[in-house]
Structures are given as structure tokens and as C-alpha cells.
Design a protein around this motif. Sequence first.
Motif, mmCIF file in Angstrom:
data_model
loop_
_atom_site.group_PDB
_atom_site.id
_atom_site.type_symbol
_atom_site.label_atom_id
_atom_site.label_comp_id
_atom_site.label_asym_id
_atom_site.label_seq_id
_atom_site.Cartn_x
_atom_site.Cartn_y
_atom_site.Cartn_z
ATOM 1 N N UNK A 251 24.339 -56.088 -27.294
ATOM 2 C CA UNK A 251 25.299 -56.132 -27.058
ATOM 3 C C UNK A 251 26.532 -55.406 -26.996
ATOM 4 N N UNK A 252 26.249 -54.315 -27.001
ATOM 5 C CA UNK A 252 27.490 -53.085 -27.444
ATOM 6 C C UNK A 252 27.001 -51.634 -26.323
ATOM 7 N N UNK A 253 27.740 -51.331 -26.374
ATOM 8 C CA UNK A 253 27.507 -49.767 -25.549
ATOM 9 C C UNK A 253 26.325 -48.781 -26.718
ATOM 10 N N UNK A 254 26.643 -48.897 -27.897
ATOM 11 C CA UNK A 254 25.647 -47.811 -28.471
ATOM 12 C C UNK A 254 24.224 -48.626 -29.187
ATOM 13 N N UNK A 255 24.579 -50.272 -29.369
ATOM 14 C CA UNK A 255 23.203 -49.801 -29.329
ATOM 15 C C UNK A 255 21.883 -50.277 -27.718
ATOM 16 N N UNK B 213 22.042 -43.724 -21.542
ATOM 17 C CA UNK B 213 23.473 -44.524 -21.992
ATOM 18 C C UNK B 213 23.634 -45.155 -20.472
ATOM 19 N N UNK B 214 23.103 -43.749 -19.174
ATOM 20 C CA UNK B 214 23.598 -45.244 -18.033
ATOM 21 C C UNK B 214 22.738 -46.841 -18.322
ATOM 22 N N UNK B 215 21.392 -46.412 -18.801
ATOM 23 C CA UNK B 215 20.940 -48.139 -18.522
ATOM 24 C C UNK B 215 21.492 -48.195 -19.431
ATOM 25 N N UNK C 296 24.985 -54.381 -19.693
ATOM 26 C CA UNK C 296 25.520 -54.668 -20.611
ATOM 27 C C UNK C 296 26.771 -55.336 -19.150
ATOM 28 N N UNK C 297 26.203 -55.485 -18.299
ATOM 29 C CA UNK C 297 26.693 -55.375 -16.787
ATOM 30 C C UNK C 297 26.709 -57.465 -16.804
#
Length: 255
Positions: free
Chosen positions: A78-82, A235-237, A242-243
Motif C-alpha cells: 500500500x505504499x512505495x517503500x513496501x 522501484x519501477x514495479x 500502486x496504480x
Amino acid sequence: MTTSRENGSLYTNIENKIATVEFGHPASNSFPSVLLDRLEAEINKFSENKEVNVILLKSEGEKAFCAGASFNELIEIDDLESGKKFFSGFANVINAMRSCNKLIVGRVQGKTVGGGVGLVSACDYAMATDAAAIKLSELSIGIGPFVIAPAVERKMGVGALAELSLAAHEWKNAYWAKEKGLYAKVFDSIEDLDKEIELFTEKLASYNPDALTQMKKTLWKNTDHWAHSLYENASVSGELVLSDFTKNALAKFKK
């Protein structure tokens, strides 16, 4: 040895200079993050073990070799870091396989999807049964095989990577994979595969260990940048997962 139903299992042993690493999970030998971490650690450990000349990578059972990353973990991001952390799991293992001082032989008894194709691609030599079809289905859920793409391209070529990635709904059979260079040999049965695996690994393990290490370095020449680039791809994936497209696609798969 590590076991639990949720986290999967990882068994290792050393015999005749061959380190066998066998992973397993009830969900078609898929990988939760904790199991990827353990696999990375074992490969790194055997890389420095002077009692090991060759590593054999295999999965448990007679059906799927590997269904890729854990679907249950994927839908919880549910977030970019995870997201980046999740997709870095296979990056960590592939980089460990790449930098390992030992040659790695893959035993592929059944179907392989996504990250599992990346693992086989990162093996130095792989043999399979005719049931070992492969698929990269990532685009169908709105992401892509970006972390494993360098390993697949190195092993099979950019044309095969494109064919696998863009035809995300299609299985490619084991003979197609052999023709493209993923598998060295394909057998009619697991029994025949295991006989050849035993003969091959024992012969390989009898060679000069220093020569084997130098051969490993030669095979992986010009891939040092993977130590950074695979994480950029993660990072791209991590962003794409999240989209809205991917969230909706995953919800449909969950149902």
C-alpha cells in the motif's frame, strides 16, 4: 532447515562437494519475502564454503517449480517503500546468484512463472522436464518483469524476453525454452532428469574448484551494474503496483 506453512521451507545439505538447496511452499512453491531472504542467505553462505564446489537449486514436489512471488504479499502493498522492498526480494537473490563463487545448477521439474523464470535464468546451467513450461504474466496485472528482465535477457536474448513479456497470457513450453537457451536439456520424466542431474553435478564438482570459480566470473562478465540497476527496476514495479489498474486487476485475481 527452516519450515512453516506460511513462510515455506528451505532445506540444505552438502554431499560430495555439492550443496543442494531445496525450497518449497504450499502455494505452488511461490516465494514470500522471508523465504527469499533465507535463500539469499544460503547462497551467500555456500559461496564462501570451501567444502562446496557446486550448488544445486531445486524445489519440492513433482508439480510447479516456482509460481513466483507471494500473491498474498503482493495484494497487501500500500505504499512505495513496501512495494520497492517486496520487488527487491528477487533482486537480492539474483544478485546473490550472480556474485556467488560457485556455479549453480537448476533442476526444473514443472511450470515456472514470473520470478521463478528469473531464478532459472540466474542459474549457470539448468535442466528440466517436458512439463517445465514458462510464463511471464506481469503485464496482465499492470506491472512488468522489470527486476528479472536483465537475467532473462542475458540468458535468452531480448527477442525471447519480448515474446514472453508481451504475450503475458501465453505459456511457452519447455522445448521453446531450451531452444532459446534457458534449459540445456529437457527430459521426458523426473526420473530421467534426476539421473542426469546426479551425473552432471558429480562430474562438475570433481573439477578444479579454482577453475570453476574463474568460469563463473567469465560467465557473468559485465553484470556488476546489476548491484544497482535491479533495485532501480524494483522501484519501477513498486510504483506500478500502486496504480488503480493493478489494484483492480489484483482484486479480480483474488476473487
